[in-house]
Design an enzyme around this catalytic site. Structure first.
Site, short mmCIF file in Angstrom:
data_model
loop_
_atom_site.label_atom_id
_atom_site.label_comp_id
_atom_site.label_asym_id
_atom_site.label_seq_id
_atom_site.Cartn_x
_atom_site.Cartn_y
_atom_site.Cartn_z
N ASN A 141 -2.37 1.58 -7.85
CA ASN A 141 -1.87 2.78 -7.36
C ASN A 141 -1.26 3.82 -8.61
OD1 ASN A 141 -0.98 4.84 -5.33
ND2 ASN A 141 0.96 3.77 -5.32
N HIS B 238 1.83 6.44 -9.02
CA HIS B 238 2.92 6.88 -8.37
C HIS B 238 3.73 7.89 -9.34
CE1 HIS B 238 6.29 6.78 -5.48
NE2 HIS B 238 7.12 6.76 -6.37
N SER C 233 3.93 6.20 -12.79
CA SER C 233 3.54 4.82 -13.08
C SER C 233 2.35 4.43 -12.61
CB SER C 233 4.82 3.83 -12.52
OG SER C 233 6.18 4.40 -12.80
C1 GRF Z 1 0.17 12.34 -6.86
O1 GRF Z 1 1.33 12.84 -7.46
C2 GRF Z 1 -0.02 10.98 -6.83
O2 GRF Z 1 0.80 10.19 -7.54
C3 GRF Z 1 0.98 10.84 -5.42
O3 GRF Z 1 0.29 11.79 -4.78
C4 GRF Z 1 -0.40 12.96 -5.63
C5 GRF Z 1 -1.70 13.19 -5.35
O4 GRF Z 1 -2.47 13.94 -6.06
N1 GRF Z 1 0.74 9.33 -4.97
P1 GRF Z 1 -3.84 13.99 -5.99
O5 GRF Z 1 -4.42 13.82 -4.75
O6 GRF Z 1 -4.36 13.11 -6.95
O7 GRF Z 1 -3.95 15.37 -6.76
#
Ligand code: GRF
Length: 192
Positions: A110, A112, A139
């Site tokens: 994932n 984050h 991360s």
């Molecule tokens: C990103 O900031 C990711 O880290 C978080 O949600 C956002 C998703 O953005 N979990 P995208 O859909 O990849 O543009």
């Protein structure tokens, strides 16, 4: 997981915009990439990110269900059918159950938008600004049953400037997310 032998079949779960999916597709399209994205699943029919999958002719499915177990059972079947050996979550807003993680049996990663273990969960940028942190970042970590708590594969940090607010910070962090997700996958697959 066995050592890297040929390209890994990757599935990506998304819920929205899909900019991280786009960066993973760009990496996967490279001749020397270690992965091939073969499946994209969204739990949200309005996810704009699905267009990136469509444009690249990657199989994509919407599994819209209020029930976590229905979503998980349907996606497990698709993951199996497509011989997936790595699952990447990219802006996927559901929390996967321990049962799903156990049943899938391949690694799940994932991305984050914080310097974990700081700021697990939502509103990471607002919290970093409110706490007057000097640094923010992103991360990539392994997904375990505990939210945003699995082993960190790769992190990158940036300075929070005086003039930053949560919107400007989000923009800057997103840029480094796009940079580190493919790098983290390479690191993970070659060190594993
Ligand atoms: C990103 O900031 C990711 O880290 C978080 O949600 C956002 C998703 O953005 N979990 P995208 O859909 O990849 O543009």
């Amino acid at each position: 997981m066995e050592k890297y032998l040929g390209k890994k079949n990757v599935a990506v779960f998304i819920s929205g915009r899909g900019s991280n999916l786009k960066s993973l597709i760009n990496y996967s399209n490279k001749k020397k990439s270690l992965i091939k994205i073969v499946l994209v699943i969204s739990n949200n029919s309005g996810a704009r990110g699905l267009n990136y999958a469509k444009r690249s002719k990657i199989k994509n499915y919407i599994i819209k269900s209020q029930s976590k177990s229905i979503f998980e059972n349907k996606s497990l079947k698709l993951l199996k059918k497509n011989n997936i050996n790595l699952l990447c979550l990219a802006g996927f807003m559901k929390i996967l159950s321990g049962n799903f993680i156990k049943k899938f049996s391949w690694p799940i990663l994932n991305i984050h938008p914080s310097l974990l273990p700081k700021y697990k969960g939502l509103n990471t940028h607002q919290r970093a600004i409110r706490n007057k942190d000097k640094f923010a970042g992103a991360s990539v970590h392994k997904v375990t049953q505990k939210l945003d708590s699995g082993k960190i594969i790769l992190q990158k940090k940036i300075k929070i400037l005086k003039m930053d607010n949560s919107t400007s910070l989000e923009k800057k962090v997103l840029k480094i997310e796009h940079e580190i997700y493919p790098k983290a996958i390479i690191k993970f697959l070659t060190n594993h």
